[in-house]
Design a protein around this motif. Structure first.
Motif, mmCIF file in Angstrom:
data_model
loop_
_atom_site.group_PDB
_atom_site.id
_atom_site.type_symbol
_atom_site.label_atom_id
_atom_site.label_comp_id
_atom_site.label_asym_id
_atom_site.label_seq_id
_atom_site.Cartn_x
_atom_site.Cartn_y
_atom_site.Cartn_z
ATOM 1 N N ARG A 47 32.132 41.649 35.514
ATOM 2 C CA ARG A 47 33.258 40.711 35.466
ATOM 3 C C ARG A 47 33.087 39.718 34.322
ATOM 4 O O ARG A 47 34.057 39.360 33.636
ATOM 5 C CB ARG A 47 33.376 39.977 36.805
ATOM 6 C CG ARG A 47 34.436 38.882 36.824
ATOM 7 C CD ARG A 47 34.577 38.319 38.235
ATOM 8 N NE ARG A 47 35.444 37.145 38.246
ATOM 9 C CZ ARG A 47 35.022 35.897 38.323
ATOM 10 N NH1 ARG A 47 33.723 35.635 38.393
ATOM 11 N NH2 ARG A 47 35.873 34.890 38.318
ATOM 12 N N TYR A 54 38.498 39.508 27.397
ATOM 13 C CA TYR A 54 39.873 39.033 27.554
ATOM 14 C C TYR A 54 40.074 37.708 26.827
ATOM 15 O O TYR A 54 41.077 37.497 26.129
ATOM 16 C CB TYR A 54 40.224 38.882 29.037
ATOM 17 C CG TYR A 54 40.919 40.093 29.621
ATOM 18 C CD1 TYR A 54 42.241 40.381 29.320
ATOM 19 C CD2 TYR A 54 40.244 40.954 30.485
ATOM 20 C CE1 TYR A 54 42.885 41.486 29.850
ATOM 21 C CE2 TYR A 54 40.877 42.073 31.027
ATOM 22 C CZ TYR A 54 42.191 42.325 30.695
ATOM 23 O OH TYR A 54 42.821 43.434 31.226
ATOM 24 N N GLU A 60 42.316 45.681 25.106
ATOM 25 C CA GLU A 60 42.098 47.115 25.305
ATOM 26 C C GLU A 60 40.636 47.412 25.572
ATOM 27 O O GLU A 60 40.298 48.228 26.443
ATOM 28 C CB GLU A 60 42.600 47.905 24.090
ATOM 29 C CG GLU A 60 44.106 47.847 23.899
ATOM 30 C CD GLU A 60 44.861 48.318 25.135
ATOM 31 O OE1 GLU A 60 44.448 49.350 25.716
ATOM 32 O OE2 GLU A 60 45.840 47.662 25.529
ATOM 33 N N LYS A 63 39.770 46.515 29.135
ATOM 34 C CA LYS A 63 40.221 47.522 30.100
ATOM 35 C C LYS A 63 39.283 48.723 30.118
ATOM 36 O O LYS A 63 38.982 49.271 31.181
ATOM 37 C CB LYS A 63 41.644 47.963 29.752
ATOM 38 C CG LYS A 63 42.686 46.875 29.978
ATOM 39 C CD LYS A 63 44.065 47.351 29.576
ATOM 40 C CE LYS A 63 45.112 46.244 29.757
ATOM 41 N NZ LYS A 63 46.457 46.678 29.310
ATOM 42 N N CYS A 95 42.600 40.602 45.618
ATOM 43 C CA CYS A 95 41.667 40.039 44.636
ATOM 44 C C CYS A 95 42.046 38.574 44.461
ATOM 45 O O CYS A 95 42.555 37.949 45.395
ATOM 46 C CB CYS A 95 41.664 40.829 43.337
ATOM 47 S SG CYS A 95 43.282 41.041 42.548
ATOM 48 N N GLY A 99 46.213 40.719 41.359
ATOM 49 C CA GLY A 99 46.447 41.288 40.043
ATOM 50 C C GLY A 99 45.782 42.630 39.822
ATOM 51 O O GLY A 99 45.854 43.534 40.663
ATOM 52 N N TYR A 100 45.090 42.755 38.694
ATOM 53 C CA TYR A 100 44.607 44.046 38.219
ATOM 54 C C TYR A 100 43.632 44.712 39.185
ATOM 55 O O TYR A 100 43.740 45.916 39.469
ATOM 56 C CB TYR A 100 43.947 43.881 36.851
ATOM 57 C CG TYR A 100 43.258 45.125 36.363
ATOM 58 C CD1 TYR A 100 43.998 46.191 35.837
ATOM 59 C CD2 TYR A 100 41.872 45.262 36.449
ATOM 60 C CE1 TYR A 100 43.370 47.346 35.407
ATOM 61 C CE2 TYR A 100 41.236 46.415 36.032
ATOM 62 C CZ TYR A 100 41.987 47.456 35.506
ATOM 63 O OH TYR A 100 41.363 48.597 35.093
ATOM 64 N N ARG A 101 42.663 43.950 39.711
ATOM 65 C CA ARG A 101 41.593 44.578 40.475
ATOM 66 C C ARG A 101 42.105 45.247 41.755
ATOM 67 O O ARG A 101 41.803 46.412 42.024
ATOM 68 C CB ARG A 101 40.491 43.562 40.773
ATOM 69 C CG ARG A 101 39.661 43.214 39.537
ATOM 70 C CD ARG A 101 38.574 42.210 39.842
ATOM 71 N NE ARG A 101 39.089 40.850 40.024
ATOM 72 C CZ ARG A 101 38.318 39.789 40.263
ATOM 73 N NH1 ARG A 101 37.006 39.947 40.383
ATOM 74 N NH2 ARG A 101 38.847 38.587 40.385
ATOM 75 N N SER A 103 45.246 45.930 42.461
ATOM 76 C CA SER A 103 46.285 46.901 42.102
ATOM 77 C C SER A 103 45.674 48.236 41.687
ATOM 78 O O SER A 103 46.144 49.310 42.104
ATOM 79 C CB SER A 103 47.152 46.360 40.965
ATOM 80 O OG SER A 103 47.848 45.205 41.362
ATOM 81 N N ALA A 104 44.614 48.181 40.889
ATOM 82 C CA ALA A 104 43.980 49.405 40.412
ATOM 83 C C ALA A 104 43.399 50.210 41.567
ATOM 84 O O ALA A 104 43.576 51.443 41.632
ATOM 85 C CB ALA A 104 42.877 49.048 39.412
ATOM 86 N N ASN A 107 46.309 51.594 43.899
ATOM 87 C CA ASN A 107 46.999 52.708 43.224
ATOM 88 C C ASN A 107 46.174 53.990 43.297
ATOM 89 O O ASN A 107 46.708 55.085 43.545
ATOM 90 C CB ASN A 107 47.265 52.351 41.765
ATOM 91 C CG ASN A 107 48.618 51.687 41.583
ATOM 92 O OD1 ASN A 107 49.574 52.000 42.280
ATOM 93 N ND2 ASN A 107 48.696 50.765 40.633
ATOM 94 N N LYS A 118 48.506 46.046 49.419
ATOM 95 C CA LYS A 118 47.936 44.955 48.627
ATOM 96 C C LYS A 118 48.560 43.646 49.087
ATOM 97 O O LYS A 118 49.773 43.568 49.293
ATOM 98 C CB LYS A 118 48.224 45.158 47.138
ATOM 99 C CG LYS A 118 47.526 44.134 46.247
ATOM 100 C CD LYS A 118 47.921 44.303 44.796
ATOM 101 C CE LYS A 118 49.226 43.593 44.504
ATOM 102 N NZ LYS A 118 49.452 43.403 43.065
#
Length: 344
Positions: A47, A54, A60, A63, A95, A99-101, A103-104, A107, A118
């Motif tokens: 992290r 970031y 990119e 990610k 999370c 957000g991203y964590r 959601s990923a 999914n 979520k």
């Protein structure tokens, strides 16, 4: 596309459910939804690396590092979640902000046929819910509060009352600190303010519009600050005084504080030295000699008589009941009998 759900809506679902925190282990340990488990998308070091990328605008690359990190653990994560699905009807992932964590992970699970949701807004939305409802829960609980000097068995009595099925607000347990100078001895790291409030919130929900037992506390328990409304409610509550003789108190303190003396000895010495601003150098030296010779009884007795008792301020109001405790289990039973009508 996955389904999101608000935290408050999960409370109305009467199915076996589990909250899964996708944040890093350190974030989870600092505070989380009570009874949640931790399945981190990124470990602490990962992290930190991703966060730095970031911040430096290397989106990119961040990610790629994130996907590479979690891909190594995906088989274990998937196996664990399949096992959890055998015991739980609903899995709620979250999370920090939804957000991203989370959601990923959601999914990925939906893609292989695992039904899950979520939490919208993540842990931040849960904290918002707690903050919006905490004061109302405090206002709706009625307290019977135990007071007494250190070592009189108040915590043991509360634990027994809870074992008997009574509502209890164990504030020191929520703080992971006993509220005194030596309150962290024999404990792991004290809990954060957020974790304290979450644990308090959970037990307040069980006690809404009814009585609960609690222990009289000051405005602070270690680094934890009690909500002002809760402190006011403690001071205005029905009050019980617990007395004990010195031999009982010494044994109780040894049982509570000195469970693993050899591992805690250095911490005890450091903590006792903090008393230098309150008591004489000669008394500190005497305490050090007591510790060196494993003379706990004299150390505890002198601390009680010359520090704790002098600094513990009992409420000036009259107590509804006064008990002389030499057996915490029996006193808990007597308290339950004496206050039976409060819970009718």
């Amino acid at each position: 596309m996955f389904e999101t759900i608000h935290y408050e809506d999960t409370l109305n679902i009467n199915k076996a459910k589990l909250y899964i925190d996708c944040r890093s282990p350190s974030e989870f340990n600092h505070s989380s939804i009570p009874h949640a488990i931790n399945i981190p998308v990124l470990l602490d070091d990962e992290r930190e690396i991703v966060g730095t990328l970031y911040k430096n605008g290397k989106l990119e690359q961040a990610k790629i590092v994130g996907v590479t990190a979690i891909s190594k653990r995906l088989p274990d994560i998937f196996t664990k979640i399949i096992e959890l699905k055998t015991n739980y009807d609903e899995l709620y992932f979250f999370c920090s902000r939804g957000g991203y964590r989370s959601s990923a992970l959601v999914n990925m699970l939906l893609g292989v046929g695992v039904k899950c949701h979520k939490i919208s807004g993540g842990y931040k939305s849960y904290r918002k819910y707690v903050n919006e409802h905490l004061e109302n829960l405090i206002s709706n609980v009625k307290l019977i509060t135990l007071y007494g000097y250190t070592g009189t068995g108040k915590t043991s009595i509360l634990n027994e009352l809870q074992n008997m099925g009574y509502n209890v607000l164990n504030l020191e347990k929520y703080a992971n600190h006993r509220g005194s100078l030596l309150g962290s001895i024999g404990k792991s790291e004290p809990f954060s303010q957020k974790k304290f409030e979450s644990l308090l919130f959970e037990d307040l929900k069980k006690s809404e519009n009814s009585y609960a037992f609690a222990e009289g506390e000051s405005k602070r328990i270690g680094n934890i600050i009690l909500p002002a409304s809760l402190y006011t409610k403690l001071r205005a509550s029905t009050k019980i005084l617990i007395n004990s003789d010195m031999d009982f108190r010494i044994n109780e303190i040894k049982t509570q504080y000195l469970v693993d003396f050899e591992n805690d000895k250095e911490l005890i010495e450091k903590t006792v030295k903090k008393l230098e601003k309150y008591i004489s150098e000669s008394r500190i030296n005497m305490y050090m000699d007591f510790l060196k010779n494993n003379n706990f009884n004299d150390l505890i007795q002198d601390l009680c008589e010359n520090y704790y008792d002098r600094n513990y301020k009992l409420p000036k109001e009259n107590f509804t009941k006064i008990y002389n405790n030499n057996n915490s289990i029996e006193i808990a039973k007597q308290i339950a009998k004496d206050f039976e009508e409060y819970f009718a």
